[in-house]
Write a protein that holds these residues in place. Structure first.
Motif, PDB file in Angstrom:
ATOM      1  N   ALA A  75       0.780  -1.494   0.084  1.00 53.55           N
ATOM      2  CA  ALA A  75      -0.240  -0.046  -0.159  1.00 53.55           C
ATOM      3  C   ALA A  75       0.922   0.933  -0.486  1.00 53.55           C
ATOM      4  CB  ALA A  75      -0.667  -0.486   1.276  1.00 53.55           C
ATOM      5  N   TYR A  76       0.274   2.063  -0.593  1.00 53.17           N
ATOM      6  CA  TYR A  76       1.200   3.037  -0.642  1.00 53.17           C
ATOM      7  C   TYR A  76       0.395   5.020  -0.900  1.00 53.17           C
ATOM      8  CZ  TYR A  76       0.857   4.029  -5.754  1.00 53.17           C
ATOM      9  OH  TYR A  76       0.249   3.488  -6.982  1.00 53.17           O
ATOM     10  N   ASN A  77       0.731   6.101  -0.407  1.00 51.62           N
ATOM     11  CA  ASN A  77       0.626   7.373   0.042  1.00 51.62           C
ATOM     12  C   ASN A  77       1.208   7.430  -1.324  1.00 51.62           C
ATOM     13  OD1 ASN A  77      -0.783   9.548   0.060  1.00 51.62           O
ATOM     14  ND2 ASN A  77      -0.530   9.387   2.237  1.00 51.62           N
ATOM     15  N   PRO A  78       0.210   7.883  -2.925  1.00 57.42           N
ATOM     16  CA  PRO A  78       0.829   8.637  -3.530  1.00 57.42           C
ATOM     17  C   PRO A  78       0.469  10.284  -3.918  1.00 57.42           C
ATOM     18  CG  PRO A  78      -1.664   8.559  -3.774  1.00 57.42           C
ATOM     19  CD  PRO A  78      -1.598   7.878  -3.070  1.00 57.42           C
ATOM     20  N   GLU A  79       0.531  10.518  -2.667  1.00 59.67           N
ATOM     21  CA  GLU A  79       0.570  12.230  -2.125  1.00 59.67           C
ATOM     22  C   GLU A  79       2.467  12.361  -2.286  1.00 59.67           C
ATOM     23  OE1 GLU A  79       0.159  15.761   1.299  1.00 59.67           O
ATOM     24  OE2 GLU A  79      -1.014  13.409   1.164  1.00 59.67           O
ATOM     25  N   ILE A 131       4.757   3.978   2.175  1.00 58.04           N
ATOM     26  CA  ILE A 131       4.457   2.332   2.053  1.00 58.04           C
ATOM     27  C   ILE A 131       4.758   1.311   2.747  1.00 58.04           C
ATOM     28  CG2 ILE A 131       5.271   0.909   0.188  1.00 58.04           C
ATOM     29  CD1 ILE A 131       6.814   2.521  -0.725  1.00 58.04           C
ATOM     30  N   GLY A 132       3.709   0.708   2.853  1.00 63.22           N
ATOM     31  CA  GLY A 132       4.246  -0.944   3.649  1.00 63.22           C
ATOM     32  C   GLY A 132       3.520  -2.106   2.915  1.00 63.22           C
ATOM     33  N   GLU A 165     -20.011  -2.509  -8.332  1.00 61.33           N
ATOM     34  CA  GLU A 165     -18.210  -1.527  -7.729  1.00 61.33           C
ATOM     35  C   GLU A 165     -17.677  -2.383  -7.212  1.00 61.33           C
ATOM     36  OE1 GLU A 165     -22.533  -1.241  -5.175  1.00 61.33           O
ATOM     37  OE2 GLU A 165     -22.146  -1.148  -7.481  1.00 61.33           O
ATOM     38  N   ALA A 166     -18.203  -2.904  -6.609  1.00 62.11           N
ATOM     39  CA  ALA A 166     -17.652  -4.138  -5.311  1.00 62.11           C
ATOM     40  C   ALA A 166     -16.488  -4.728  -6.050  1.00 62.11           C
ATOM     41  CB  ALA A 166     -18.283  -4.976  -4.362  1.00 62.11           C
ATOM     42  N   PHE A 167     -16.641  -5.533  -6.896  1.00 60.34           N
ATOM     43  CA  PHE A 167     -16.267  -6.156  -7.330  1.00 60.34           C
ATOM     44  C   PHE A 167     -14.641  -5.930  -8.530  1.00 60.34           C
ATOM     45  CE2 PHE A 167     -15.364  -9.326 -10.926  1.00 60.34           C
ATOM     46  CZ  PHE A 167     -15.992 -10.868  -9.702  1.00 60.34           C
ATOM     47  N   ASP A 168     -15.530  -4.171  -9.000  1.00 59.99           N
ATOM     48  CA  ASP A 168     -14.626  -3.241  -9.452  1.00 59.99           C
ATOM     49  C   ASP A 168     -13.566  -2.430  -8.831  1.00 59.99           C
ATOM     50  OD1 ASP A 168     -16.510  -3.822 -11.767  1.00 59.99           O
ATOM     51  OD2 ASP A 168     -16.905  -1.299 -11.849  1.00 59.99           O
ATOM     52  N   ARG A 169     -13.874  -2.493  -7.233  1.00 55.36           N
ATOM     53  CA  ARG A 169     -13.129  -1.744  -6.212  1.00 55.36           C
ATOM     54  C   ARG A 169     -12.103  -3.145  -6.419  1.00 55.36           C
ATOM     55  NH1 ARG A 169     -16.439  -0.923  -1.817  1.00 55.36           N
ATOM     56  NH2 ARG A 169     -16.009  -3.275  -1.496  1.00 55.36           N
ATOM     57  N   LEU A 170     -12.243  -4.297  -6.090  1.00 54.99           N
ATOM     58  CA  LEU A 170     -10.947  -5.022  -5.603  1.00 54.99           C
ATOM     59  C   LEU A 170     -10.036  -5.214  -6.883  1.00 54.99           C
ATOM     60  CD1 LEU A 170     -10.546  -6.958  -3.473  1.00 54.99           C
ATOM     61  CD2 LEU A 170     -12.346  -8.896  -4.798  1.00 54.99           C
ATOM     62  N   TYR A 171     -10.281  -5.218  -7.517  1.00 53.73           N
ATOM     63  CA  TYR A 171      -9.484  -5.689  -8.898  1.00 53.73           C
ATOM     64  C   TYR A 171      -9.282  -4.230  -9.842  1.00 53.73           C
ATOM     65  CZ  TYR A 171     -11.304 -10.290  -8.343  1.00 53.73           C
ATOM     66  OH  TYR A 171     -11.232 -11.221  -8.028  1.00 53.73           O
ATOM     67  N   LYS A 172      -8.836  -2.665  -8.787  1.00 53.81           N
ATOM     68  CA  LYS A 172      -8.968  -2.234  -9.926  1.00 53.81           C
ATOM     69  C   LYS A 172      -7.111  -1.622  -9.634  1.00 53.81           C
ATOM     70  CE  LYS A 172      -8.541   2.281  -7.623  1.00 53.81           C
ATOM     71  NZ  LYS A 172      -9.081   2.704  -6.280  1.00 53.81           N
ATOM     72  N   ASP A 173      -6.016  -1.900  -8.608  1.00 55.11           N
ATOM     73  CA  ASP A 173      -5.425  -1.212  -9.142  1.00 55.11           C
ATOM     74  C   ASP A 173      -4.690  -2.777  -8.861  1.00 55.11           C
ATOM     75  OD1 ASP A 173      -4.777   0.980  -8.178  1.00 55.11           O
ATOM     76  OD2 ASP A 173      -5.145   1.218  -5.676  1.00 55.11           O
ATOM     77  N   ILE A 174      -4.841  -4.220  -9.236  1.00 52.40           N
ATOM     78  CA  ILE A 174      -4.520  -5.480  -8.643  1.00 52.40           C
ATOM     79  C   ILE A 174      -5.390  -6.297  -9.771  1.00 52.40           C
ATOM     80  CG2 ILE A 174      -4.129  -7.369  -7.352  1.00 52.40           C
ATOM     81  CD1 ILE A 174      -3.239  -5.350  -5.249  1.00 52.40           C
ATOM     82  N   THR A 175      -5.286  -6.171 -11.451  1.00 49.74           N
ATOM     83  CA  THR A 175      -5.904  -6.358 -12.132  1.00 49.74           C
ATOM     84  C   THR A 175      -6.048  -8.016 -12.000  1.00 49.74           C
ATOM     85  OG1 THR A 175      -4.640  -6.300 -13.715  1.00 49.74           O
ATOM     86  CG2 THR A 175      -6.417  -4.747 -13.857  1.00 49.74           C
ATOM     87  N   PRO A 197      -8.671   8.354   1.988  1.00 51.12           N
ATOM     88  CA  PRO A 197      -8.821   7.370   0.578  1.00 51.12           C
ATOM     89  C   PRO A 197      -8.527   7.096  -0.296  1.00 51.12           C
ATOM     90  CG  PRO A 197     -10.569   9.349   0.981  1.00 51.12           C
ATOM     91  CD  PRO A 197      -9.320   9.123   2.121  1.00 51.12           C
ATOM     92  N   ASN A 198      -7.214   7.886  -0.406  1.00 49.37           N
ATOM     93  CA  ASN A 198      -6.106   8.548  -2.239  1.00 49.37           C
ATOM     94  C   ASN A 198      -5.249   7.648  -2.404  1.00 49.37           C
ATOM     95  OD1 ASN A 198      -7.989  10.407  -3.160  1.00 49.37           O
ATOM     96  ND2 ASN A 198      -6.502  12.261  -1.215  1.00 49.37           N
ATOM     97  N   ALA A 199      -5.309   6.449  -1.357  1.00 49.64           N
ATOM     98  CA  ALA A 199      -4.194   5.594  -0.994  1.00 49.64           C
ATOM     99  C   ALA A 199      -4.490   4.494  -2.066  1.00 49.64           C
ATOM    100  CB  ALA A 199      -3.764   4.910   0.024  1.00 49.64           C
ATOM    101  N   ARG A 200      -3.083   3.726  -2.380  1.00 46.68           N
ATOM    102  CA  ARG A 200      -3.262   2.522  -3.635  1.00 46.68           C
ATOM    103  C   ARG A 200      -2.640   1.816  -3.250  1.00 46.68           C
ATOM    104  NH1 ARG A 200      -4.569   5.161  -8.392  1.00 46.68           N
ATOM    105  NH2 ARG A 200      -4.763   3.067  -8.957  1.00 46.68           N
TER     106      ARG A 200
END
Length: 359
Positions: free
Chosen positions: A126-130, A230-231, A318-328, A249-252
């Motif tokens: 997980a990381y903070n894009p800011e 990051i961690g 939206e739950a499905f999309d959220r789960l696979y957003k960053d990690i397809t 909420p901006n964490a990725r």
């Protein structure tokens, strides 16, 4: 009927059993009361359950105190070796939805018919894009990154949760290039373990530039407070913290090359369970496409225990999309790895104690 459900894992596992699954199951099955007992995070939580079942067997208890349990992969090797489990899974209606390799094999132990995954969990960074607009994409890049940003990468080592453990196992796979042998094919060879010294001394060096957190939750808290940038985290906990307002909420998320391991947790029924039929019904209920979609994916942000194709209609889009957003699914199949087989698994933890903790 009093059904005793014992679960290892973080406190989210207790909440899931008590607040979500038990009330709805009781409603659907009048006359059944579910008691949920929690033993604690990581393999230690599963070990407590194993020791309980073993003690009952050694004492010759025909009817035990546990009807159904939720355990980590390592438990399966211990319990199968001591013949503590009922073979139940292939008789369930939901067995047809099981497709993952870990339904047959847990860290090198054949478990087919003895366990069913409730979910699949993945670790990631997980990381903070800011603070980290261009995050390191691999373990190699991360090593350079921590030297430029001392103290801003945080993890829990191998204590207090499996996210840190998974990170160190990914480190081993990266340094040795032997994921296939250590996690899938085996065999276990001491010579392999003896060749790891430099890899773990490099990790000890890496640790000089990082913040050691108190556990899975500690890493997320530090990330939220901006103490670390990051961690390694469990994907499900990451999204749950976010949904509860405990994480920016901006964490990725990202999966670093060559990958990090995740794991399922399994339902098992002890051989001496008092209510095996009701236990089987409980498992069937939780592994149904409806509960997998509405609870496992939508409420708890896990990847489903059953084949995802059966769940797509039951989970809100939206739950499905959220789960696979960053990690397809593509990234997941490439970099979502398995934990090592039991002997290498133990050896990696010992290697960390020997060459990293002692530094």
């Amino acid at each position: 009927v009093n059904l005793v459900y014992v679960t290892a894992g973080d406190v989210n596992m207790l909440a899931l059993g008590q607040n979500m699954l038990a009330p709805t199951f009781q409603e659907a099955n009048p006359g059944v009361k579910v008691a949920v007992v929690h033993t604690g995070p990581g393999d230690a939580g599963s070990r407590t359950i194993y020791e309980k079942l073993l003690a009952e067997k050694q004492a010759g208890k025909a009817e035990g105190d546990v009807d159904v349990a939720m355990v980590h992969q390592k438990f399966m090797a211990w319990a199968m070796a001591d013949d503590l489990l009922l073979e139940y899974a292939e008789d369930l209606d939901t067995w047809q939805y099981m497709s993952a390799g870990d339904v047959k094999n847990a860290l090198g132990t054949n478990i087919e018919g003895y366990g069913m995954p409730m979910f699949h969990s993945l670790t990631a960074l997980a990381y903070n894009p800011e603070f980290v607009p261009d995050p390191p994409k691999s373990y190699e890049e991360l090593v350079a990154w921590v030297q430029e940003n001392p103290g801003k990468f945080g993890y829990n080592g191998i204590k207090g949760g499996m996210a840190g453990v998974a990170f160190t196992m990914g480190w081993n796979y990266w340094k040795t290039g032997k994921y296939e042998k250590y996690a899938i094919t085996g065999p276990f060879e001491q010579a392999e373990v003896d060749s790891w010294e430099q890899a773990y001394k490099d990790l000890a060096e890496f640790n000089k530039y990082v913040t050691i957190t108190a556990g899975n939750v500690g890493t997320l808290d530090a990330l939220n407070r901006g103490e670390i940038w990051i961690g390694p985290v469990w994907v499900d906990m990451f999204y749950t913290f976010m949904a509860e307002g405990k994480l920016d909420p901006n964490a990725r998320l990202l999966l670093p090359e060559p990958g990090m391991p995740g794991q399922p947790m399994y339902f098992v029924i002890p051989k001496n369970a008092r209510n095996p039929e009701v236990a089987a019904k409980w498992i069937e209920y939780v592994t149904s496409p409806q509960i997998q979609g509405e609870v496992i994916i939508d409420r708890y942000n896990w990847y489903p225990g059953i084949d995802g194709t059966y769940v797509q209609d039951a989970a809100p889009p939206e739950a499905f999309d959220r789960l696979y957003k960053d990690i397809t699914p593509e990234i997941m199949s490439q970099y979502g790895l398995m934990m090592p087989i039991v002997e290498y698994n133990d050896a990696m933890l010992e290697a960390y104690e020997k060459w990293v903790s002692s530094e």
